[in-house]
Write an enzyme that holds these catalytic residues in place. Structure first.
Site, PDB file in Angstrom:
ATOM      1  CE  LYS A 170      -4.555   0.468   0.308  1.00  0.00           C
ATOM      2  NZ  LYS A 170      -5.379  -0.168  -0.543  1.00  0.00           N
ATOM      3  CB  VAL A 193     -17.828  -0.006  -4.548  1.00  0.00           C
ATOM      4  CG1 VAL A 193     -18.132  -1.314  -4.301  1.00  0.00           C
ATOM      5  CG2 VAL A 193     -16.296   0.093  -4.928  1.00  0.00           C
ATOM      6  CE1 TYR A 252     -27.075   6.045  -6.623  1.00  0.00           C
ATOM      7  CE2 TYR A 252     -26.586   4.887  -8.941  1.00  0.00           C
ATOM      8  CZ  TYR A 252     -27.511   5.519  -8.044  1.00  0.00           C
ATOM      9  OH  TYR A 252     -28.759   6.075  -8.539  1.00  0.00           O
ATOM     10  N   GLY A 267     -20.994   5.401  -3.026  1.00  0.00           N
ATOM     11  CA  GLY A 267     -19.693   5.813  -3.780  1.00  0.00           C
ATOM     12  C   GLY A 267     -19.630   5.013  -4.943  1.00  0.00           C
ATOM     13  N   GLY A 315     -23.110   4.384   2.206  1.00  0.00           N
ATOM     14  CA  GLY A 315     -21.952   4.950   1.451  1.00  0.00           C
ATOM     15  C   GLY A 315     -22.324   4.358  -0.088  1.00  0.00           C
TER      16      GLY A 315
HETATM   17  P1  NAD Z   1     -15.862   6.244  -2.856  1.00  0.00           P
HETATM   18  O1  NAD Z   1     -15.171   7.416  -2.007  1.00  0.00           O
HETATM   19  O2  NAD Z   1     -16.442   6.510  -4.343  1.00  0.00           O
HETATM   20  O3  NAD Z   1     -17.159   6.201  -1.989  1.00  0.00           O
HETATM   21  C1  NAD Z   1     -17.655   6.185  -0.482  1.00  0.00           C
HETATM   22  C2  NAD Z   1     -19.033   6.829  -0.182  1.00  0.00           C
HETATM   23  O4  NAD Z   1     -19.021   6.525   1.105  1.00  0.00           O
HETATM   24  C3  NAD Z   1     -18.977   8.479  -0.765  1.00  0.00           C
HETATM   25  O5  NAD Z   1     -20.005   8.696  -1.522  1.00  0.00           O
HETATM   26  C4  NAD Z   1     -19.070   8.982   0.769  1.00  0.00           C
HETATM   27  O6  NAD Z   1     -19.785  10.257   0.597  1.00  0.00           O
HETATM   28  C5  NAD Z   1     -19.687   7.845   1.514  1.00  0.00           C
HETATM   29  N1  NAD Z   1     -19.240   7.997   3.111  1.00  0.00           N
HETATM   30  C6  NAD Z   1     -18.147   8.155   3.549  1.00  0.00           C
HETATM   31  N2  NAD Z   1     -18.333   8.299   4.861  1.00  0.00           N
HETATM   32  C7  NAD Z   1     -19.816   7.982   5.128  1.00  0.00           C
HETATM   33  C8  NAD Z   1     -20.664   7.875   6.254  1.00  0.00           C
HETATM   34  N3  NAD Z   1     -20.120   8.090   7.512  1.00  0.00           N
HETATM   35  N4  NAD Z   1     -21.816   7.573   6.278  1.00  0.00           N
HETATM   36  C9  NAD Z   1     -22.157   7.280   4.989  1.00  0.00           C
HETATM   37  N5  NAD Z   1     -21.775   7.516   3.783  1.00  0.00           N
HETATM   38  C10 NAD Z   1     -20.301   7.735   4.063  1.00  0.00           C
HETATM   39  O7  NAD Z   1     -15.496   5.035  -2.406  1.00  0.00           O
HETATM   40  P2  NAD Z   1     -15.608   3.356  -3.107  1.00  0.00           P
HETATM   41  O8  NAD Z   1     -14.246   3.451  -4.183  1.00  0.00           O
HETATM   42  O9  NAD Z   1     -16.657   3.364  -3.511  1.00  0.00           O
HETATM   43  O10 NAD Z   1     -14.924   2.712  -2.014  1.00  0.00           O
HETATM   44  C11 NAD Z   1     -15.911   2.497  -0.793  1.00  0.00           C
HETATM   45  C12 NAD Z   1     -15.079   1.675   0.096  1.00  0.00           C
HETATM   46  O11 NAD Z   1     -14.685   0.294  -0.471  1.00  0.00           O
HETATM   47  C13 NAD Z   1     -13.723   2.104   0.626  1.00  0.00           C
HETATM   48  O12 NAD Z   1     -13.439   1.668   2.177  1.00  0.00           O
HETATM   49  C14 NAD Z   1     -12.785   1.429  -0.177  1.00  0.00           C
HETATM   50  O13 NAD Z   1     -11.311   1.373   0.660  1.00  0.00           O
HETATM   51  C15 NAD Z   1     -13.439  -0.183  -0.385  1.00  0.00           C
HETATM   52  N6  NAD Z   1     -13.160  -0.666  -1.595  1.00  0.00           N
HETATM   53  C16 NAD Z   1     -12.901  -0.048  -2.783  1.00  0.00           C
HETATM   54  C17 NAD Z   1     -12.494  -0.618  -3.899  1.00  0.00           C
HETATM   55  C18 NAD Z   1     -12.714  -0.280  -5.216  1.00  0.00           C
HETATM   56  O14 NAD Z   1     -12.616  -1.015  -6.199  1.00  0.00           O
HETATM   57  N7  NAD Z   1     -13.260   1.222  -5.412  1.00  0.00           N
HETATM   58  C19 NAD Z   1     -12.069  -1.924  -3.698  1.00  0.00           C
HETATM   59  C20 NAD Z   1     -11.938  -2.534  -2.388  1.00  0.00           C
HETATM   60  C21 NAD Z   1     -12.357  -1.827  -1.341  1.00  0.00           C
END
Ligand code: NAD
Length: 381
Positions: free
Chosen positions: A118, A218, A220, A216, A214
């Site tokens: 990381k 993933v 959505y 985001g 959340g």
């Molecule tokens: P992102 O930033 O696009 O989405 C996160 C969403 O969560 C945002 O819309 C944010 O406003 C919301 N959020 C943050 N804090 C919140 C809270 N306290 N209550 C409600 N909503 C809240 O991130 P992402 O890429 O969708 O990833 C989401 C999670 O999944 C992270 O923990 C990330 O490490 C993990 N993850 C992502 C991937 C990937 O491919 N993107 C892969 C493995 C793990």
């Protein structure tokens, strides 16, 4: 288990003594390190079994970067690069160290020929040129000569990866390679089916109440798939615009962020930040299972035992959310889409196997998956 260090050492991970700062201050200026300060740094690495730690600065662009390589045993170490503001140097280093271990476990259990790592770039209040910053980081990655492959993560974009790619080929999730989030969501969706099957007796999601924290990249995409499968969605996000969109497009029911964890539902899907499952929040849960994409959902392994005692099935985060890593690793290795899809399909089978193993031993799936990963990485439990 996931945290092989003692209570005292654990404390030093989260609350590193003030003089730990001195280590970095001296590291930046090249001044001699005292043995005690050096020992703390190595203790931090040893406690997380991190193989090597690389600190880089670039005074021209303002870059301050940490790359933690947890393990190269199964292949070059792959792991995302975060670009976030940290309160101090030690929290940036401990974030990289803590997350690198999960990447190794994730890659090992997914059967990938990559290790875990990381990176963290400390976000300053002002940066002259974002592209120059990521180009400088690309030069740092190149210096490691392929031992580390970087990727998109919190706070970084495919455009940032394109900047890095100007200086190194050891980068995935560029604009050409694509954002992995859709593949993560596909894996989580398949994992929710296995979870429903193991806990509720059927993988039919019709009418199932799924609470998503959340919406985001993933969260959505997952909500869209669950909606198409007939699930009822209860959603929250700190961004009200995303909640509104889910209400309009997917008929989702909005829930206040502070109420989501205690909302009655079948499956809770944490898809925001990590650390949402702790003694306090688990006591409030009113669901049959927890299965979401967020990394590091458990504050510690005892919380997994608490979930088990409460009869709540927990999908180990690094197993259910491995779709993105599978996509990035295999794309980087030049695999065809068919091979990638075959690999993604394994996520639900892997989870079902872990659930069966855990149930037979009356233990948390989190403990079972940690042990399986450790066996693959170290050849022992
Ligand atoms: P992102 O930033 O696009 O989405 C996160 C969403 O969560 C945002 O819309 C944010 O406003 C919301 N959020 C943050 N804090 C919140 C809270 N306290 N209550 C409600 N909503 C809240 O991130 P992402 O890429 O969708 O990833 C989401 C999670 O999944 C992270 O923990 C990330 O490490 C993990 N993850 C992502 C991937 C990937 O491919 N993107 C892969 C493995 C793990």
């Amino acid at each position: 288990g996931r945290s092989p260090y003692t209570c005292n050492q654990r404390k030093s991970l989260s609350l590193i003594p003030a003089h730990f700062n001195a280590f970095f201050a001296t590291a930046y200026t090249g001044v001699y390190l005292s043995p005690i300060e050096g020992w703390l740094m190595f203790a931090l690495m040893q406690s997380a079994h991190v193989e090597s730690l690389h600190l880089s600065i670039d005074p021209v662009t303002g870059l301050k970067a940490v790359i933690a390589i947890h393990s190269s045993r199964l292949g070059p170490a792959l792991g995302g690069c975060r670009y976030l503001a940290y309160p101090n140097d030690e929290s940036a280093v401990s974030d990289a160290v803590r997350l690198a271990q999960d990447m190794s476990y994730k890659a090992a259990l997914a059967g990938l020929a990559v290790g875990g790592a990381k990176a963290v770039i400390m976000r300053a209040p002002h940066v002259e040129s974002r592209s120059a910053l990521f180009e400088a980081f690309g030069r740092c990655v190149e210096q490691l000569d392929g031992r580390y492959i970087t990727a998109i993560d919190s706070g970084t974009s495919t455009a940032d990866m394109d900047c890095i790619a100007q200086y190194t080929r050891h980068v995935t999730s560029t604009t050409a390679a694509g954002d992995p989030s859709a593949h993560t969501a596909m894996g989580v969706f398949a994992g929710i089916r296995s979870t429903a099957s193991s806990r509720l007796g059927s993988d039919n999601l019709e009418g199932l109440r799924v609470a998503i924290q959340g919406l985001g990249k993933v969260g959505y995409a997952l909500a869209e798939q669950l909606h198409a499968a007939g699930a009822e969605l209860l959603v929250c996000d700190t961004d009200p615009g995303k909640v509104r969109l889910a209400m309009e497009q997917l008929g989702a029911h909005p829930v206040a962020c502070e109420a989501l964890l205690s909302t009655p539902c079948d499956i809770l899907a944490p898809c925001g930040l990590g650390g949402v499952l702790n003694w306090h929040s688990v006591a409030q849960l009113r669901c049959s299972a927890v299965a979401g994409c967020a990394n590091n959902q458990l504050t510690n392994l005892q919380v997994a035992d608490q979930l088990e005692r409460r009869g709540i099935l927990y999908a180990p985060d690094y197993v259910i959310n491995s779709g993105g890593l599978i996509y990035m690793a295999l794309t980087h290795q030049g695999a065809q889409p068919e091979t990638i899809n075959q690999h993604l399909l394994q996520i639900s089978k892997r989870l079902t196997g872990i659930y069966a193993h855990a149930q037979a031993e009356k233990r948390s799936p989190a403990r079972v998956s940690d042990e399986l990963a450790q066996k693959l990485l170290y050849g022992q439990d």
